[in-house]
Scaffold this motif. Structure first.
Motif: not given
Length: 94
Positions: A1-3, A34-37, A80-83
């Motif tokens: 799961m991404r932060e 959902k994006m975190r998943e 990996e992280v989502i900015i």
């Protein structure tokens, strides 16, 4: 799961967008979960951008609501992280 990492611009745009469209807040929050998943879930409609936004991605969180983001590697954790960069209508973010 991404932060998820919220930029100040995203936070301002989110507050402004939700003030205009309070009914969308719950849908946006579900989209972020959902994006975190998995950012590539089919119902998110994730796609790469071109032109001035080359290198970024966008996904849909409703009929006329888009989230602009990038996927990067955190230098400390190597994860990996989502900015999250921006949110708004199609015309506002593109």
């Amino acid at each position: 799961m991404r932060e998820l990492v919220l930029t100040p611009k995203f936070e301002r745009a989110f507050r402004k967008f939700v003030l205009r469209n309070p009914k969308l807040q719950q849908r946006i929050e579900k989209t972020l979960a959902k994006m975190r998943e998995d950012i590539y879930l089919p119902n998110l409609g994730t796609h790469s951008l071109k032109g001035q936004l080359l290198g970024l991605k966008a996904c849909s969180c409703g009929y006329d609501c888009r989230i602009i983001f990038s996927v990067e590697t955190d230098p400390e954790t190597k994860q990996e992280v989502i900015i999250l960069l921006d949110i708004g209508t199609h015309d506002e973010v593109y």
